[in-house]
Write a protein that holds these residues in place. Structure first.
Motif, PDB file in Angstrom:
ATOM      1  N   UNK A  12       0.818  -1.220   0.000  1.00 10.49           N
ATOM      2  CA  UNK A  12       0.000   0.000   0.000  1.00 10.49           C
ATOM      3  C   UNK A  12       0.847   1.263   0.000  1.00 10.49           C
ATOM      4  N   UNK A  13       2.020   1.200   0.617  1.00 11.22           N
ATOM      5  CA  UNK A  13       2.915   2.365   0.613  1.00 11.22           C
ATOM      6  C   UNK A  13       3.330   2.716  -0.814  1.00 11.22           C
ATOM      7  N   UNK A  14       3.675   1.690  -1.603  1.00  9.82           N
ATOM      8  CA  UNK A  14       4.056   1.930  -2.991  1.00  9.82           C
ATOM      9  C   UNK A  14       2.887   2.469  -3.796  1.00  9.82           C
ATOM     10  N   UNK A  15       1.676   2.002  -3.490  1.00 11.64           N
ATOM     11  CA  UNK A  15       0.494   2.459  -4.232  1.00 11.64           C
ATOM     12  C   UNK A  15       0.214   3.937  -3.983  1.00 11.64           C
ATOM     13  N   UNK A  16       0.281   4.378  -2.735  1.00 10.85           N
ATOM     14  CA  UNK A  16       0.031   5.794  -2.448  1.00 10.85           C
ATOM     15  C   UNK A  16       1.149   6.675  -3.004  1.00 10.85           C
ATOM     16  N   UNK A  17       2.370   6.177  -2.973  1.00 14.51           N
ATOM     17  CA  UNK A  17       3.473   6.936  -3.572  1.00 14.51           C
ATOM     18  C   UNK A  17       3.272   7.057  -5.075  1.00 14.51           C
ATOM     19  N   UNK A  18       2.833   5.972  -5.717  1.00 17.88           N
ATOM     20  CA  UNK A  18       2.598   6.011  -7.164  1.00 17.88           C
ATOM     21  C   UNK A  18       1.510   7.025  -7.509  1.00 17.88           C
ATOM     22  N   UNK A  19       0.465   7.101  -6.695  1.00 21.59           N
ATOM     23  CA  UNK A  19      -0.612   8.060  -6.943  1.00 21.59           C
ATOM     24  C   UNK A  19      -0.098   9.494  -6.788  1.00 21.59           C
ATOM     25  N   UNK A  20       0.756   9.724  -5.787  1.00 19.73           N
ATOM     26  CA  UNK A  20       1.329  11.060  -5.607  1.00 19.73           C
ATOM     27  C   UNK A  20       2.208  11.441  -6.788  1.00 19.73           C
ATOM     28  N   UNK A  21       2.971  10.461  -7.287  1.00 13.50           N
ATOM     29  CA  UNK A  21       3.833  10.711  -8.445  1.00 13.50           C
ATOM     30  C   UNK A  21       3.002  11.055  -9.671  1.00 13.50           C
ATOM     31  N   UNK A  22       1.885  10.352  -9.860  1.00 13.51           N
ATOM     32  CA  UNK A  22       0.986  10.672 -10.970  1.00 13.51           C
ATOM     33  C   UNK A  22       0.485  12.101 -10.867  1.00 13.51           C
ATOM     34  N   UNK A  23       0.032  12.486  -9.684  1.00  9.65           N
ATOM     35  CA  UNK A  23      -0.487  13.842  -9.488  1.00  9.65           C
ATOM     36  C   UNK A  23       0.603  14.882  -9.740  1.00  9.65           C
ATOM     37  N   UNK A  81       7.033  12.717  -1.828  1.00  9.62           N
ATOM     38  CA  UNK A  81       7.118  11.283  -2.080  1.00  9.62           C
ATOM     39  C   UNK A  81       7.277  10.496  -0.780  1.00  9.62           C
ATOM     40  N   UNK A  82       8.048  11.028   0.160  1.00  7.90           N
ATOM     41  CA  UNK A  82       8.207  10.337   1.436  1.00  7.90           C
ATOM     42  C   UNK A  82       6.897  10.334   2.212  1.00  7.90           C
ATOM     43  N   UNK A  83       6.220  11.477   2.254  1.00  9.08           N
ATOM     44  CA  UNK A  83       4.944  11.545   2.972  1.00  9.08           C
ATOM     45  C   UNK A  83       3.912  10.625   2.344  1.00  9.08           C
ATOM     46  N   UNK A  84       3.905  10.543   1.015  1.00  8.56           N
ATOM     47  CA  UNK A  84       2.955   9.651   0.333  1.00  8.56           C
ATOM     48  C   UNK A  84       3.307   8.194   0.596  1.00  8.56           C
ATOM     49  N   UNK A  85       4.589   7.868   0.573  1.00 13.59           N
ATOM     50  CA  UNK A  85       5.020   6.494   0.809  1.00 13.59           C
ATOM     51  C   UNK A  85       4.621   6.014   2.201  1.00 13.59           C
ATOM     52  N   UNK A 136      -6.585  -4.363  -6.119  1.00  8.29           N
ATOM     53  CA  UNK A 136      -7.479  -3.206  -6.065  1.00  8.29           C
ATOM     54  C   UNK A 136      -6.686  -1.919  -5.979  1.00  8.29           C
ATOM     55  N   UNK A 137      -5.516  -1.959  -5.328  1.00 11.21           N
ATOM     56  CA  UNK A 137      -4.688  -0.763  -5.266  1.00 11.21           C
ATOM     57  C   UNK A 137      -4.180  -0.389  -6.650  1.00 11.21           C
ATOM     58  N   UNK A 138      -3.824  -1.373  -7.433  1.00 12.52           N
ATOM     59  CA  UNK A 138      -3.405  -1.094  -8.799  1.00 12.52           C
ATOM     60  C   UNK A 138      -4.555  -0.472  -9.586  1.00 12.52           C
ATOM     61  N   UNK A 139      -5.771  -0.958  -9.350  1.00 13.52           N
ATOM     62  CA  UNK A 139      -6.932  -0.389 -10.037  1.00 13.52           C
ATOM     63  C   UNK A 139      -7.144   1.071  -9.631  1.00 13.52           C
ATOM     64  N   UNK A 140      -6.748   1.413  -8.404  1.00 12.20           N
ATOM     65  CA  UNK A 140      -6.894   2.797  -7.942  1.00 12.20           C
ATOM     66  C   UNK A 140      -5.933   3.747  -8.651  1.00 12.20           C
ATOM     67  N   UNK A 141      -4.985   3.203  -9.381  1.00 19.30           N
ATOM     68  CA  UNK A 141      -4.071   4.047 -10.148  1.00 19.30           C
ATOM     69  C   UNK A 141      -4.547   4.228 -11.581  1.00 19.30           C
ATOM     70  N   UNK A 142      -5.732   3.691 -11.891  1.00 20.48           N
ATOM     71  CA  UNK A 142      -6.281   3.832 -13.236  1.00 20.48           C
ATOM     72  C   UNK A 142      -6.628   5.284 -13.525  1.00 20.48           C
TER      73      UNK A 142
END
Length: 615
Positions: free
Chosen positions: A362-373, A392-396, A524-530
């Protein structure tokens, strides 16, 4: 494209078919197909996924396919050369090195120092500088390898020569070896003609029968090349002859093919210095290169993970991680750490804290979403290197925000602070900013929800609707901006991540090694990056940014109170400072946030009337 791809597919065969892939009658344009591949230019792979035409292959399909085909079910690394990096086509590599005027000046000075001292030393530039120059990249990270003396001794010869020429001489810094921390070489660092260089002797290693700590000896250039971390970093530029030396015979080929490979068997190379496993991740994601299969299996082994945990200082680990965060693909770096089971080694929680082996997902998923934004809002946020690291650290660490570490005398600290300060040894301001961003993201998400509550969607936050927003919303937004100061836009980017299931605070299960609630559900976390989910998060960012502009609060973090303490005391008839004064000063600022164009007199009248009403 045809020149790059078709030759590699020439020997490939579809699983279950004997005919070559390029002659196979099955329809490959509508869905991904599993392909068994023969050798191709960069080595062998046992599994690839092809995407022909416009068919999209979800990342989770690739991940599960790699895991299911794996010969090593524990690590998920198969017998072939598999990488979760995007492979680059053959990289353009120069045959010779072209020196800049500055580089030529420095290297000529070193050669003159050799001639002046009569040492007959052969000088070689080594490592990353050679690699970068061959790639056509400029670099001033110059390491000099010496064949017949220690770095500190040669530094003295250089300073003697500089002094004889009336040039500026600088003190030499000597970094001692530390075998217990896998730092085997003494290095001298000095400035020559305004450029910092590192000086170290060529080395070979022998081991006592009962010790894994090497005994360092002078070695040949070839011996030194084989003791280096990767073939692409093992090449020399011989300053005396002006030629490139690829003494492992693989450096140039691997650089062209985009392969991270160790000169010696990877287990031997990693146990020599376990930090190299993190360097492999950093270089692979920095250049978009593929990690060779045997290297990946060694990197994921328990032996290497244990050595990384016990033999390498946390400071060195943190430095490598910072390089990943500052690189072009920080999310890929973290995902690679996960796939190699290195994430819990780098972000090691205290003993006794049971988060399960998959808490990094989940840490990687939230970091990935922050990177997208961040990519979508680059022009509006425009972060510098430090701010990018903060975000990135706060998102991770967002999914870990509800956890705390016990300290002596009944005290505690957030787990995010412990990981930042102890596990990776980053700065106190990194830890403090992570906690602050976590707190303010909650506030900012609440502001967004209040802004859209009446209309039920973002239309309620259109400019004409924002004009009628309650003062309490303006104050909440402004107060959050003032707390985050110039970094407030990072809080805005973090706020929508709280809507992700991956961001749900992880809990600790007593006496359990399994995943806690919130530590499962990777698909489901990967789907949240759609794209659709990303658009929803962008909507939150857009609304909050628009509100800050409409309320004239974008620079409110720099505001000074319209009334100072003496003016407030005079207006309210207070005889001395105290808690009451502090409360009223806060009310003055709240009024300013709700009335950004207000005057000092209007603020005075407000607090007088409010004080009179309260009695």
């Amino acid at each position: 494209l045809s020149r790059q791809i078709l030759p590699r597919l020439a020997g490939a065969r579809v699983v279950g078919h004997q005919r070559p892939l390029l002659h196979c009658p099955v329809n490959l344009t509508t869905a991904p197909r599993k392909v068994a591949s023969a050798n191709y230019s960069t080595g062998s792979i046992n599994l690839v996924y092809l995407r022909l035409a416009s068919a999209k292959v979800p990342r989770r399909h690739l991940s599960s396919a790699i895991a299911s085909s794996s010969g090593d079910t524990q690590s998920g690394i198969s017998s072939g050369s598999i990488s979760n990096q995007k492979r680059m086509p053959s990289t353009e590599v120069r045959d010779t090195i072209a020196l800049t005027d500055v580089e030529k000046d420095v290297l000529d000075t070193l050669l003159a120092a050799v001639q002046n001292a009569g040492t007959n030393t052969i000088l070689r530039c080594a490592g990353g500088w050679v690699r970068d120059k061959l790639l056509g990249r400029e670099s001033l990270d110059i390491d000099i390898a010496l064949d017949n003396m220690l770095g500190k001794d040669f530094a003295e010869k250089v300073n003697e020569y500089l002094k004889s020429q009336g040039k500026e001489v600088h003190t030499t810094a000597v970094i001692q070896s530390n075998p217990d921390q896998s730092k085997h070489l003494e290095t001298a660092r000095m400035k020559v003609n305004g450029i910092w260089i590192d000086l170290v002797n060529l080395r070979s290693e022998t081991y006592a029968q009962d010790s894994r700590i090497p005994q360092m000896e002078f070695g040949t250039a070839e011996q030194d090349a084989y003791r280096r971390d990767f073939t692409i970093n093992s090449m020399f530029y011989n300053i005396n002859t002006g030629s490139v030396e690829d003494l492992t015979g693989r450096g140039l080929d691997d650089l062209r093919a985009g392969i991270i490979r160790t000169p010696l068997p990877p287990m031997e190379t990693f146990l020599d210095d376990p930090l190299r496993v993190l360097r492999a991740v950093r270089f692979g994601t920095r250049f978009g290169f593929e990690l060779e299969g045997e290297l990946m299996r060694a990197a994921a082994s328990e032996q290497v993970r244990s050595a990384l945990s016990t033999k390498v200082s946390k400071e060195r680990v943190g430095t490598e991680l910072e390089g990943m965060f500052n690189g072009p693909a920080p999310v890929d770096s973290v995902r690679l750490l996960l796939s190699l089971s290195l994430f819990p080694v780098v972000f090691a929680v205290p003993p006794g804290m049971q988060l399960g082996p998959a808490y990094g997902e989940p840490c990687a998923a939230t970091m990935a979403a922050a990177w997208q934004l961040l990519q979508e809002t680059q022009d509006r946020v425009n972060p510098d290197k430090e701010e990018r690291r903060f975000l990135l650290l706060a998102a991770l660490l967002l999914p870990l925000r509800g956890l705390a570490v016990s300290l002596p005398k009944g005290k505690s600290q957030p787990l995010s602070t412990h990981l930042t300060r102890e596990a990776i040894k980053w700065r106190a301001k990194d830890a403090d900013m992570t906690v602050l961003l976590h707190e303010e993201a909650e506030v900012l998400l609440g502001v967004y929800r209040q802004l859209v509550s009446e209309g039920g969607d973002a239309a309620a936050a259109a400019p004409q609707a924002l004009a009628g927003a309650p003062d309490a919303v303006k104050v909440a937004l402004g107060t959050s901006i003032r707390r985050l100061k110039q970094h407030w836009r990072l809080g805005v980017l973090l706020a929508p991540l709280l809507t992700m299931s991956a961001a749900a605070p992880l809990g600790q299960e007593e006496g359990s090694s399994g995943s806690s609630s919130g530590a499962s559900g990777g698909s489901s976390w990967e789907e949240e990056l759609a794209v659709t989910e990303q658009q929803r998060r962008l909507e939150v960012v857009s609304v909050l940014m628009s509100a800050a502009a409409a309320f004239q609060l974008e620079e409110c973090w720099q505001w000074k109170a319209l009334l100072d303490g003496k003016q407030v005391m005079s207006a309210l008839g207070l005889s001395k400072p105290g808690p009451e004064l502090g409360r009223v000063m806060a009310e003055v600022m709240d009024w300013q946030l709700a009335n950004p164009g207000g005057t000092a007199e209007a603020a005075r009248q407000y607090i007088v009337a409010r004080h009179a009403k309260q009695g």
